[in-house]
Each structure stands twice: as C-alpha cells, then as structure tokens.
Design an enzyme around this catalytic site. Sequence first.
Site, PDB file in Angstrom:
ATOM      1  N   GLU A 111       0.836  -1.193   0.000  1.00 51.49           N
ATOM      2  CA  GLU A 111       0.000   0.000   0.000  1.00 51.49           C
ATOM      3  C   GLU A 111       0.873   1.247   0.000  1.00 51.49           C
ATOM      4  O   GLU A 111       1.918   1.287   0.664  1.00 51.49           O
ATOM      5  CB  GLU A 111      -0.907  -0.013   1.232  1.00 51.49           C
ATOM      6  CG  GLU A 111      -1.938   1.084   1.279  1.00 51.49           C
ATOM      7  CD  GLU A 111      -2.926   0.881   2.426  1.00 51.49           C
ATOM      8  OE1 GLU A 111      -3.484   1.896   2.885  1.00 51.49           O
ATOM      9  OE2 GLU A 111      -3.144  -0.268   2.866  1.00 51.49           O
ATOM     10  N   ASP A 113       0.209   5.327   0.612  1.00 55.42           N
ATOM     11  CA  ASP A 113      -0.865   6.166   1.152  1.00 55.42           C
ATOM     12  C   ASP A 113      -0.592   7.660   1.113  1.00 55.42           C
ATOM     13  O   ASP A 113       0.462   8.119   1.569  1.00 55.42           O
ATOM     14  CB  ASP A 113      -1.066   5.861   2.646  1.00 55.42           C
ATOM     15  CG  ASP A 113      -1.844   4.605   2.898  1.00 55.42           C
ATOM     16  OD1 ASP A 113      -2.448   4.086   1.966  1.00 55.42           O
ATOM     17  OD2 ASP A 113      -1.839   4.154   4.057  1.00 55.42           O
ATOM     18  N   GLU A 115      -2.964  10.500   3.039  1.00 54.36           N
ATOM     19  CA  GLU A 115      -4.167  10.742   3.840  1.00 54.36           C
ATOM     20  C   GLU A 115      -4.136  12.196   4.297  1.00 54.36           C
ATOM     21  O   GLU A 115      -3.130  12.659   4.843  1.00 54.36           O
ATOM     22  CB  GLU A 115      -4.234   9.817   5.054  1.00 54.36           C
ATOM     23  CG  GLU A 115      -4.552   8.368   4.694  1.00 54.36           C
ATOM     24  CD  GLU A 115      -4.758   7.502   5.925  1.00 54.36           C
ATOM     25  OE1 GLU A 115      -5.828   6.887   6.033  1.00 54.36           O
ATOM     26  OE2 GLU A 115      -3.858   7.459   6.769  1.00 54.36           O
ATOM     27  N   ASP A 138       3.632   1.113   9.529  1.00 52.79           N
ATOM     28  CA  ASP A 138       4.406   1.836  10.543  1.00 52.79           C
ATOM     29  C   ASP A 138       5.539   2.643   9.927  1.00 52.79           C
ATOM     30  O   ASP A 138       6.621   2.750  10.500  1.00 52.79           O
ATOM     31  CB  ASP A 138       4.960   0.879  11.604  1.00 52.79           C
ATOM     32  CG  ASP A 138       3.868   0.182  12.386  1.00 52.79           C
ATOM     33  OD1 ASP A 138       2.787   0.782  12.570  1.00 52.79           O
ATOM     34  OD2 ASP A 138       4.081  -0.969  12.804  1.00 52.79           O
ATOM     35  N   GLU A 140       5.135   6.033   8.816  1.00 51.72           N
ATOM     36  CA  GLU A 140       4.463   7.307   8.633  1.00 51.72           C
ATOM     37  C   GLU A 140       5.444   8.480   8.551  1.00 51.72           C
ATOM     38  O   GLU A 140       6.409   8.545   9.303  1.00 51.72           O
ATOM     39  CB  GLU A 140       3.478   7.572   9.778  1.00 51.72           C
ATOM     40  CG  GLU A 140       2.326   6.596   9.857  1.00 51.72           C
ATOM     41  CD  GLU A 140       2.576   5.432  10.794  1.00 51.72           C
ATOM     42  OE1 GLU A 140       3.768   5.199  11.131  1.00 51.72           O
ATOM     43  OE2 GLU A 140       1.613   4.756  11.185  1.00 51.72           O
ATOM     44  N   GLY A 209      -4.923  13.885  17.551  1.00 52.62           N
ATOM     45  CA  GLY A 209      -4.995  12.600  18.227  1.00 52.62           C
ATOM     46  C   GLY A 209      -6.375  12.241  18.738  1.00 52.62           C
ATOM     47  O   GLY A 209      -6.511  11.428  19.659  1.00 52.62           O
TER      48      GLY A 209
END
Length: 295
Positions: A111, A113, A115, A138, A140, A209
Amino acid sequence: MASSSPHPSSLSLLVGILLFHSLLLSGSVKVVSAGNFYEDVDITWGDGRGKILNDGQVLTLSLDKASGSGFQSKKQFLYGKIDMQIKLVPGNSAGTVTAYYLRSEGSSWDEIDFEFLGNLSGEPYVLHTNVYTQGKGDREQQFYLWFDPTANFHTYSVLWNPQHVVFYVDGRPIREFKNMEGVGVPYPKNQPMRLYSSLWNADDWATRGGLVKTDWSQAPFTASYRNFKADACVVSNGVSSCSSNSSGNPWLTQKLDANDQRRLRWVKKKMMIYDYCSDTKRFPQGLPLECTVKS
C-alpha cells in the site's frame, strides 16, 4: 452559382486529416486521451454520496453523520505514475480524513498512502503518508502543505517503479521510499494495486490525536477530484501491459535529479512534522532497518 469544388480551407482540412491518419498508422503519433471517471473508476460505497459529474470530468465524495463514500479504479497497476487533482474539504473539517492510496489485495498487502487529516477552520491540513509492504506499515511521515488545499485543485502523484516510490505534490517530491531489498527491506514489486479514495469520519484519532471531534453541523463535507491520469503498467489476468523494454515508459527508470533532491530537502526541512525514522520512543528496540542503512 456555387462552385462544386472544395473551398481552400476545406481542402486544407481534408489534407490535414488524411496526413494525421497516415501518421497514426505509421506510429508517429501517440494519442493520449483525457481521463473520464465513468471509464476509469467505480464508486464502491456511500449510497449516492459519491457522484460523477460534468460528463465524467469531475468526481465528488461526501461525508455526513450516516456515512462517508469512496471509489476505486477499474484497473490494477504494477508500477506507474499516478496523478490526481484534488480539492479538499473546506472550512471546519476536523475529524474527517480524505484518503487517496494504492493498495493490493489479500492479507499480506502492499500500500502507498496519502491521507489528508482535517482541521479546525484556519488551521493547516496535515498530509499523512505511509508505505506498507507485505502487510507491514508503521512508516508514517507527516507534513504541512505550503498552500491552502481547499481553495483550489492541486496535483497529488505517486511514482512507483523498481527503484523507488516517490510522493509528489504539484510536481514537487515530498517523500522517497527506496528499494532496499538488497539489505532485507521488503519492497512492493509483485502485487498489482488499484487506486482507491475515500472520505470518512476518523475523529477518534485524526485531529490532534482525537481531541477535536467532527462538527456534524458543518456536514455534508465534500472533496472534489479531477484529471485522473495513470501512466502505468496495467495488469489483467496476471499479464502486464508493459514489455521488458522501458523505452516507451520513461517513468519506469525515472530517478530524482539534483533539483528534485534539493526540493525534497526543502520539504523535509520546512514542512515535515513527523518522521518515523526519528521516533526512538516508538521503536525502543531500534529504528526500522530502512532508517539506518545508507543507500
């Protein structure tokens, strides 16, 4: 009395058409057609909240309290240069996520990404990126953008070839994930991926968050899309449309030149707000291998 012979301008047009068809037959002209969402994608969920408009030139996704919406490409790709122009949800979009990504099928998926994490009015969007290989993510990295992504359409692109994955915003590279299989880091190379996009509620984590919740009085939230282009190897029934000769697909060997590297460094210095490769608290046993290897 009108002459029966063609008018000079009509004759010129006729000659031009004949010449063009001759060039087509000889292979000297390559026709590139503009994307049409009716032909390129399927709206897969949302119960009417996803819409294709303007004879296929524009697509919109909407989110309200009952549901979001999403679409996927009709075709699967294995390497390519994927472009999409997107105008993000304006105003108070806190709690919403507009996702735009490539993904393969199965439990051990790959994948790539983009976002876009919504915000309170007047605050910047957060662009969240990630790379999954064989079901493991993991990875990011997060950025602020240097413009208001809700005021106009901007182009978000992925270059995916055997050497690296590069994320671009308006032609500027913002992230590179290199192929480091030689040192044991898995790389997405075997699983064809579709393009997906969705607009959904993620107020349990998306904005600060999860501290800022979605204000449903602002609904429906809407993101708009146009000018989808996939210059890519299309996979159908396990067979790729690309030959082993990459001369017709320069993106298969495209690298970052010195100017690209300079622009990438600028983004990392000025706009990056999170990098997993610097998060020693998250990885107390040691940073992921790709973060520690010089390549």
